[in-house]
Design a protein around this motif. Structure first.
Motif, short mmCIF file in Angstrom:
data_model
loop_
_atom_site.label_atom_id
_atom_site.label_comp_id
_atom_site.label_asym_id
_atom_site.label_seq_id
_atom_site.Cartn_x
_atom_site.Cartn_y
_atom_site.Cartn_z
N VAL B 39 0.84 -1.20 0.00
CA VAL B 39 0.00 0.00 0.00
C VAL B 39 0.87 1.25 0.00
O VAL B 39 0.59 2.22 -0.71
CB VAL B 39 -0.94 -0.01 1.22
N VAL B 40 1.94 1.24 0.75
CA VAL B 40 2.83 2.40 0.81
C VAL B 40 3.48 2.64 -0.55
O VAL B 40 3.53 3.76 -1.04
CB VAL B 40 3.91 2.21 1.90
N LEU B 41 3.97 1.57 -1.16
CA LEU B 41 4.60 1.71 -2.47
C LEU B 41 3.59 2.19 -3.50
O LEU B 41 3.89 3.04 -4.34
CB LEU B 41 5.22 0.38 -2.90
N ALA B 42 2.40 1.64 -3.44
CA ALA B 42 1.37 2.09 -4.37
C ALA B 42 1.03 3.56 -4.12
O ALA B 42 0.80 4.32 -5.06
CB ALA B 42 0.11 1.23 -4.21
N GLY B 43 1.04 3.95 -2.86
CA GLY B 43 0.73 5.33 -2.54
C GLY B 43 1.76 6.30 -3.09
O GLY B 43 1.45 7.42 -3.47
#
Lengths: 124, 526
Positions: B39-43
């Motif tokens: 989720v962090v990388l996608a964010g």
């Protein structure tokens, strides 16, 4: 007379709304105004329960019995609203945060946001 | 009787289930970490909050599915004897993921595992009790709030009429009740089939009617998007994974992105992004004034305001790749982000050099100096110098010396000193200064200064990108010019710009450097 007034349930609130609009009402009046298929016996039972809780009182004991609400709508709402925090504590805080948009910005964030508004020519 | 010696009546047949469930919860921590990393990388890669919400919800759903699979696996291994039958520990728990071949003795790890395994039933009972109580309290609180709001007075007639009109215009079909109530410090919405939007009395008193309308539009956007139902699921996830910080972090990000999505809808309908942003700030100010302020943490106010005042370019790129991201996120967001990456990585060096060769320094050039790749920053700039000198020289210092030597031979000493000082910061990366003073051409020194200034940003670990704006609206140019002369940054890219940036900081040239044909261009804003 009950020692303290308890908050009404959603079903009881429906009856109270009729009482508030009419002032006083009999069971038959409530059934007619609700007009949602509830039986007289059901409404009567609910009314008896509300009487025991102190939410309604008898104004005329002669048949048909006539009831009125002990508290006004505003008073009932105020009592329920003030009791929420006391009753639910942390759960209410969580509900506020998750559903009611209660997340708070820090003062630093707010000042930064105001600065951005000024910079972009808006201002608050 | 569990190995811990505690009698749990009627559970003897369920020991394996309890143990499997307990270990499943234990595994939820590293699985939650993986989901959070994705989720962090996608964010960091996806610009559109809608896309980020999609990935976040997908990650949570995947976590639940993975947990179910983990439970099944744990259950499968349960019941198989994994101790040497001669071992004195043979009566210990027979569940768990670790199995040993018959004949192996139990080592210290095995004993440790067995000891932990013995507490799984207890842990499961405690977890189940806590989660159920939390969920029950939560649902009761929601119901109580909705019941209380059913008695709240309606908004003032004029405001009420406007709110109903907004609901109709937005396409909200549910019977929304607009009431005045001090349930919380800020307006909010609750309820699924018969939602309530409430406004605290203090807000009505301190904010203008227009600002209240803006906030009501935001709440209507929540109803339109069905956020209440999703929020319930998020709350259930938080309760189920009580104590799992990664699930909480994912849910917190999702909530922030939901707010951004609603801001988009509301601001569009409100018709005045600045005015809407002002309403957000006014609400935050009102809330802050009414209660003690948190000394740390906080919300996403700055990001919301910034997004309204200077919306980023559309997330068309993210939307195009979203199906691939959705399919690949379990494999690893690191591979996806590398595959996506910046445009500079996607361009071959030869193609980039060929393009650069077609342009002069004073022509319109859009540079993508990259985000995390400071080598790319330097490489791009040095290619620029290479292009100008035509001799393959790639020393940044030479480029500085040359750019501060004007056509008539005079040297802009202050600028040169400043640029050299900025470059010196990056000595650790092997930049060497040259004493040669080959003339580089008529590159504007001020422009070059900003190149290097941005490199300094990159060297400091901040992301950066540089672009010339091809279609900056005339009205925006004074602001851009002022920003360049001031801090030198525009964050983020102003609307209407043709260019591309993967970064948070954009430096634009003064309008007098006439941009013409960009190297990279994005589809126009919708």
């Amino acid at each position: 007379m009950p020692k303290r007034l308890r908050n009404p349930t959603p079903a009881e609130i429906e009856l109270l709304k009729v009482l508030w609009s009419r002032g006083t009402a009999t069971v038959r009046d409530l059934v007619d105004d609700l007009n949602d298929g509830r039986a007289i016996s059901t409404v009567a039972t609910t009314l008896r329960r509300m009487h025991a809780k102190g939410l309604v009182r008898l104004v005329d004991e002669r048949k048909p019995q006539r009831f009125e609400s002990v508290r006004s709508q505003d008073e009932t709402f105020a009592a329920m609203a003030s009791g929420l925090d006391r009753k639910f504590g942390r759960s209410l805080a969580q509900v506020v945060r998750e559903f009611l948009g209660g997340s708070r910005a820090t003062r630093k964030e707010i000042d930064e946001a105001k600065r951005l508004l000024d910079e972009y020519g808006g201002g608050t | 009787m569990t190995p811990a010696g505690i009698a749990l009546p009627g559970l003897s047949g369920l020991d394996r289930v309890a143990s499997a469930a307990g270990w499943t919860l234990v595994h939820s921590f590293w699985q939650g970490l993986l989901a959070w990393v994705i989720v962090v990388l996608a964010g960091r890669w996806l610009r559109s909050p809608k896309d980020r919400i999609f990935v976040g919800n997908l990650a949570l759903a995947a976590l639940v599915l993975v947990q179910l699979a983990t439970f099944v696996l744990c259950l499968r291994f349960a019941g198989r004897p994994w101790w040497n039958s001669a071992s004195p520990s043979s009566e210990l728990s027979q569940s768990g993921l670790f199995r040993m071949q018959a004949g192996e003795t139990v080592g210290w790890a095995g004993r440790l595992f067995a000891h932990a395994d013995s507490f799984m039933p207890l842990m499961l009972v405690a977890w189940a009790a806590f989660a159920c109580v939390q969920i029950a309290c939560h649902l009761r609180a929601c119901r109580a709030v909705a019941t209380t709001l059913s008695l709240a007075p309606a908004l003032p007639p004029a405001l009420l009429a406007r709110c109903r009109q907004f609901a109709g215009e937005l396409g909200v079909r549910k019977p929304v009740q607009f009431v005045v109530a001090a349930i919380s410090d800020a307006p909010g919405t609750i309820g699924w089939l018969r939602p309530y939007i409430f406004v605290p009395p203090a807000v009505l008193l301190t904010m203008t009617p227009s600002q209240v309308e803006a906030i009501v539009l935001h709440e209507l956007a929540h109803i339109l998007r069905r956020d209440y139902a999703v929020a319930l699921l998020h709350a259930l996830a938080e309760a189920a994974y009580v104590g799992n910080p990664f699930v909480r972090a994912i849910v917190r990000r999702l909530r922030d992105d939901v707010e951004l999505c609603c801001d988009e809808i509301a601001a569009r309908h409100f018709g005045d992004a600045r005015g809407y942003a002002g309403a957000l700030v006014a609400i935050a100010d009102s809330v802050a004034a009414s209660r003690a302020i948190l000394s740390a943490g906080g919300g996403v106010l700055r990001a919301r305001v910034l997004r309204l005042l200077a919306p980023p370019l559309s997330g068309a790129r993210g939307a195009m790749l979203l199906p691939k991201l959705a399919a690949a996120f379990l494999i690893g967001a690191a591979a996806v982000s590398l595959a996506g990456g910046s445009v500079t990585r996607s361009m071959s060096r030869q193609a980039e050099a060929a393009r650069l060769a077609e342009m002069s320094l004073n022509d319109a050039v859009i540079w993508i100096l990259g985000t995390d790749d400071t080598r790319g920053n330097r490489g791009g700039l040095l290619k620029l110098a290479e292009n100008r000198t035509g001799r393959g020289e790639t020393k940044l210092g030479r480029a500085i010396l040359e750019s501060t030597t004007y056509a008539d031979g005079t040297i802009d000493e202050p600028t040169r000193d400043r640029l050299l000082a900025a470059v010196n910061f990056d000595n650790s990366r092997g930049l060497r200064l040259s004493a040669e003073s080959r003339k580089m051409g008529s590159m504007d020194a001020a422009t070059f200064a900003w190149f290097v200034h941005e490199l300094s940003f990159s060297a400091n670990g901040r992301t950066g990108a540089l672009c010339f704006l091809d279609t900056v609206p005339e009205a925006d140019r004074p602001r851009i010019e002022a920003a360049i002369r001031g801090s030198g940054t525009i964050d983020p890219l102003p609307p209407g710009a043709v260019g591309w940036t993967h970064a948070d900081i954009v430096i634009t040239t003064p309008p007098r450097i006439l941009p013409r044909k960009p190297i990279f261009s994005r589809p126009a804003l919708p």
